[in-house]
Design a protein around this motif. Structure first.
Motif, mmCIF file in Angstrom:
data_model
loop_
_atom_site.group_PDB
_atom_site.id
_atom_site.type_symbol
_atom_site.label_atom_id
_atom_site.label_comp_id
_atom_site.label_asym_id
_atom_site.label_seq_id
_atom_site.Cartn_x
_atom_site.Cartn_y
_atom_site.Cartn_z
ATOM 1 N N TYR A 104 0.812 -1.207 0.000
ATOM 2 C CA TYR A 104 0.000 0.000 0.000
ATOM 3 C C TYR A 104 0.852 1.267 0.000
ATOM 4 O O TYR A 104 0.480 2.286 -0.602
ATOM 5 C CB TYR A 104 -0.925 -0.027 1.214
ATOM 6 N N PHE A 105 2.003 1.216 0.629
ATOM 7 C CA PHE A 105 2.871 2.384 0.746
ATOM 8 C C PHE A 105 3.277 2.938 -0.618
ATOM 9 O O PHE A 105 3.377 4.153 -0.809
ATOM 10 C CB PHE A 105 4.106 2.003 1.568
ATOM 11 N N PRO A 109 -1.409 5.483 -7.572
ATOM 12 C CA PRO A 109 -2.746 6.062 -7.363
ATOM 13 C C PRO A 109 -3.625 5.882 -8.592
ATOM 14 O O PRO A 109 -3.152 5.898 -9.727
ATOM 15 C CB PRO A 109 -2.457 7.536 -7.089
ATOM 16 N N GLN A 110 -4.917 5.712 -8.353
ATOM 17 C CA GLN A 110 -5.860 5.582 -9.448
ATOM 18 C C GLN A 110 -6.189 6.946 -10.037
ATOM 19 O O GLN A 110 -6.210 7.946 -9.325
ATOM 20 C CB GLN A 110 -7.147 4.914 -8.964
ATOM 21 N N ASN A 111 -6.439 6.974 -11.336
ATOM 22 C CA ASN A 111 -6.885 8.199 -11.994
ATOM 23 C C ASN A 111 -7.762 7.803 -13.179
ATOM 24 O O ASN A 111 -7.795 6.639 -13.578
ATOM 25 C CB ASN A 111 -5.702 9.081 -12.424
ATOM 26 N N PRO A 112 -8.487 8.749 -13.770
ATOM 27 C CA PRO A 112 -9.431 8.404 -14.842
ATOM 28 C C PRO A 112 -8.811 8.304 -16.231
ATOM 29 O O PRO A 112 -9.496 8.495 -17.237
ATOM 30 C CB PRO A 112 -10.440 9.552 -14.781
ATOM 31 N N SER A 113 -7.523 7.999 -16.321
ATOM 32 C CA SER A 113 -6.894 7.896 -17.637
ATOM 33 C C SER A 113 -7.392 6.659 -18.373
ATOM 34 O O SER A 113 -7.642 5.618 -17.779
ATOM 35 C CB SER A 113 -5.369 7.836 -17.496
ATOM 36 N N ASP A 566 -10.438 -3.222 -2.426
ATOM 37 C CA ASP A 566 -10.003 -3.663 -3.751
ATOM 38 C C ASP A 566 -10.086 -2.557 -4.793
ATOM 39 O O ASP A 566 -9.562 -2.698 -5.897
ATOM 40 C CB ASP A 566 -10.816 -4.875 -4.209
ATOM 41 N N ASP A 567 -10.749 -1.439 -4.464
ATOM 42 C CA ASP A 567 -10.833 -0.301 -5.371
ATOM 43 C C ASP A 567 -11.107 0.940 -4.536
ATOM 44 O O ASP A 567 -11.919 0.908 -3.607
ATOM 45 C CB ASP A 567 -11.945 -0.500 -6.399
ATOM 46 N N ILE A 568 -10.426 2.035 -4.862
ATOM 47 C CA ILE A 568 -10.591 3.252 -4.083
ATOM 48 C C ILE A 568 -11.950 3.881 -4.329
ATOM 49 O O ILE A 568 -12.650 4.304 -3.406
ATOM 50 C CB ILE A 568 -9.465 4.258 -4.415
ATOM 51 N N SER A 569 -12.365 3.952 -5.595
ATOM 52 C CA SER A 569 -13.603 4.649 -5.940
ATOM 53 C C SER A 569 -14.844 3.802 -5.697
ATOM 54 O O SER A 569 -15.829 4.267 -5.107
ATOM 55 C CB SER A 569 -13.558 5.085 -7.413
ATOM 56 N N LEU A 570 -14.803 2.550 -6.175
ATOM 57 C CA LEU A 570 -15.974 1.673 -6.085
ATOM 58 C C LEU A 570 -15.568 0.326 -5.496
ATOM 59 O O LEU A 570 -15.516 -0.695 -6.200
ATOM 60 C CB LEU A 570 -16.601 1.486 -7.468
ATOM 61 N N GLY A 574 -13.066 -5.639 1.221
ATOM 62 C CA GLY A 574 -11.974 -5.049 1.999
ATOM 63 C C GLY A 574 -12.472 -4.046 3.022
ATOM 64 O O GLY A 574 -13.667 -3.739 3.122
ATOM 65 N N THR A 575 -11.545 -3.528 3.789
ATOM 66 C CA THR A 575 -11.856 -2.531 4.827
ATOM 67 C C THR A 575 -10.842 -1.404 4.800
ATOM 68 O O THR A 575 -9.716 -1.574 4.319
ATOM 69 C CB THR A 575 -11.843 -3.161 6.236
ATOM 70 N N ARG A 576 -11.255 -0.258 5.325
ATOM 71 C CA ARG A 576 -10.349 0.869 5.475
ATOM 72 C C ARG A 576 -10.536 1.441 6.878
ATOM 73 O O ARG A 576 -11.634 1.864 7.239
ATOM 74 C CB ARG A 576 -10.636 1.934 4.421
#
Length: 580
Positions: A104-105, A109-113, A566-570, A574-576
């Protein structure tokens, strides 16, 4: 009369020689390629075992090589089916990386590309927008290493010493011929045989990429006869027999163009060929494993009487189970005595080797430890592939792993966006520089452009080679958001906004990568917010009557976070959890 006697004696001698050249009482099993359709092989094997039909040798192509390799390694049909049903198989067969394995470190990062191009120091060198293979090879690399390496160690790289002697077939498309594999890494031998072009990335053999064995021999009967020459054969053919490929299915067309049946005639006088019609299933229909297995099992049972007419030998299930148990008891634990990385610059190779062999670690390593380091290496998103070639050293009963790294170019550009039926649609642009090394740099400039939203972001990250991985980052964001009275379709020029929010934010952060999925940040930041709005909503088109609010914000804090989403947006699993 005398000549007739001489001729008869000669014929008898030839018959005796021919009979003696065959492996008395031995039965060979030939397994064709066919993608997911090859799961039917497991059902046939189950039917053979239940009816005491011996399996003394195996030759296989593509999926036949996978099933054959598993059976030759002591897997029962039930264990093979269990592997197909596992989440791990679902991941590597589709190229999906388990997010719980990533570090994770350093995760990208996810982006809409939607389209991304990498280019390096030489401006004429661009990485193709199209992927090398349909299936991401990264999770498959470790899966095959994990499944088969212990059996390579057990047989010492000689496939005749497996639970059942094995041959796999792969293709050298440069020399235009098939290659029969009988020695070396079992993981590579199986992987080479099923590297279907455009679907799975090929594996190199002596510097030459090897592709799916079905290109030149999809049903290796000749390999069985030439290498083992058993007294009886059972062949299972699941290859496509469509009169013409499906024009709406590119994989179907590719399969028909590439896979070639063997031109070696099946010896019906000493065996049985089992043809299974599975044309309604696709090359990658692995999710239908149970249905395909059941079809193969029923077809195998239907052919038992025909097999018994040709094969008199028996192998009682109790004897097979006892021999398999003895083989499994002798299977050693995999030990890794060395790691070598090539493919990058000397500093990049040294950095990747250090991830596998930290200064405080001592060799040998277990395969589990290597797997953790492998996923840490790919977490940054800088590697297009990291291919392990295991080399077994019999002198110390351990492996040396030679990794070939395919490293993305330092510079990149991307474009993407969000599309909606309202004025919230926007375009996204990215330009980045990402360096892989002991003191790696990661810099990205992002921009969002839309009627309602404009934003620009600059992110700078520097990672350090410390005992506990650490890094510093600076992030600067400026944005403007318009709120309209009503939502119009796509783009509206004359519709005025009644609230306009402008934001500017800057943050510095020092981060420690505490565990695989947790991190700790020390943060300091400053923000400036400005809202412009109408006090008289009866006429929001007027220039007069506007007011504004200005806010300045400061931030300082300590934050701990554990993230297994498993996904930041949707996210779907998993848990945060975080505390600050």
């Amino acid at each position: 009369m005398r000549r007739s006697c001489v001729f008869l004696v000669m014929m008898m001698a030839i018959a005796v020689i021919a009979y003696g050249s065959a492996r008395d009482g031995k039965v060979g099993l030939v397994l064709s390629g066919g993608g997911a359709k090859g799961i039917a092989h497991i059902g046939v094997i189950q039917a053979l075992e239940e009816n005491d039909i011996p399996i003394d040798y195996i030759t296989g192509t593509s999926m036949g090589a996978i099933v054959g390799g598993l059976y030759a390694s002591g897997f029962t049909p039930a264990e093979m089916l269990e592997l197909l049903a596992s989440p791990g198989f679902a991941g590597w067969s589709t190229g999906q990386i388990d997010p719980n394995r990533l570090y994770y470190f350093q995760s990208e990062p996810q982006n809409p590309s939607m389209i991304k191009i990498n280019f390096g120091k030489d401006s004429t060198r661009f990485t193709s927008v199209l992927p090398v293979s349909l299936i991401n090879p990264i999770p498959m690399n470790m899966a095959f290493l994990d499944i088969f390496s212990c059996y390579t160690a057990q047989c010492g790289g000689d496939f005749d010493r497996l639970f059942v002697p094995l041959r796999t077939v792969t293709s050298d498309v440069y020399a235009k011929h098939k290659v029969v594999l009988s020695k070396g890494s079992l993981a590579d031998a199986v992987r080479m045989s099923m590297s279907f072009p455009m679907v799975f990335e090929p594996i190199d053999l002596d510097g030459v990429p090897m592709y799916d064995g079905g290109i030149y021999d999809n049903f290796p009967v000749d390999v069985m006869v030439e290498d083992f020459n058993p007294s009886a054969l059972v062949g299972v053919d699941v290859g496509s027999k469509n009169p013409s490929p499906d024009v709406r299915n590119p994989l179907s067309q590719l399969e028909e163009m590439i896979s070639q049946p063997s031109d070696y005639p099946f010896p019906y006088d000493k065996g049985v060929k089992i043809r299974i019609d599975l044309d309604r299933f696709g090359l990658l229909d692995f999710g239908k494993y149970q249905e395909i297995y059941d079809i193969g099992y029923r077809r195998g049972l239907e052919m038992i009487d025909s097999i018994r007419l040709k094969i008199r030998q028996v192998a009682p299930a109790s004897e097979v189970s006892a021999r398999r148990a003895a083989f499994k008891r002798a299977t050693p634990e995999v030990r890794i005595a060395g790691i070598n990385v090539t493919g990058g610059t000397p500093s990049e190779n040294a950095y990747l080797e250090s991830l596998f062999m930290p200064r405080h670690e001592k060799m040998p390593m277990t395969l589990s430890e290597v797997e953790n380091s492998y996923y840490r290496a790919i977490s940054s998103g800088r590697l297009q592939n990291l291919v392990p070639t295991p080399v077994y050293e019999q002198s110390d009963s351990a492996f040396t792993l030679n990794y070939r790294a395919v490293i993305k170019e330092d510079f990149s550009a991307a474009i993407g966006g969000y599309i909606s039926s309202s004025t919230n649609s926007m375009l996204f642009f990215n330009a980045g520089y990402n360096h892989l090394g002991f003191k790696s740099l990661n810099t990205n400039v992002n921009a969002w452009l839309g009627q309602s939203y404009l934003a620009a972001e600059g992110v700078f990250n520097a990672y350090f080679d410390t005992s506990v991985p650490s890094g510093v980052s600076v992030r600067v964001v400026g944005s403007r958001l318009k709120y309209h009275e009503t939502e119009k379709l796509f783009y509206e020029v004359k519709d005025p906004d009644f609230i306009r929010r402008s934001e500017f934010f800057a943050q510095g952060r020092y981060t420690l990568g505490l565990t695989l999925r947790s991190r700790m940040d020390v943060r300091i930041g400053w923000g400036h917010l400005s809202d412009t709005y109408h006090t008289d909503l009866s006429d929001i088109s007027a220039v007069e009557g506007k007011d504004s609010g200005v806010f300045n914000l400061w931030q300082a804090g300590l934050r701990w976070e554990s993230n297994t989403l498993d996904d930041i947006s949707l996210p779907s699993s998993g848990t945060r959890v975080y505390a600050q």
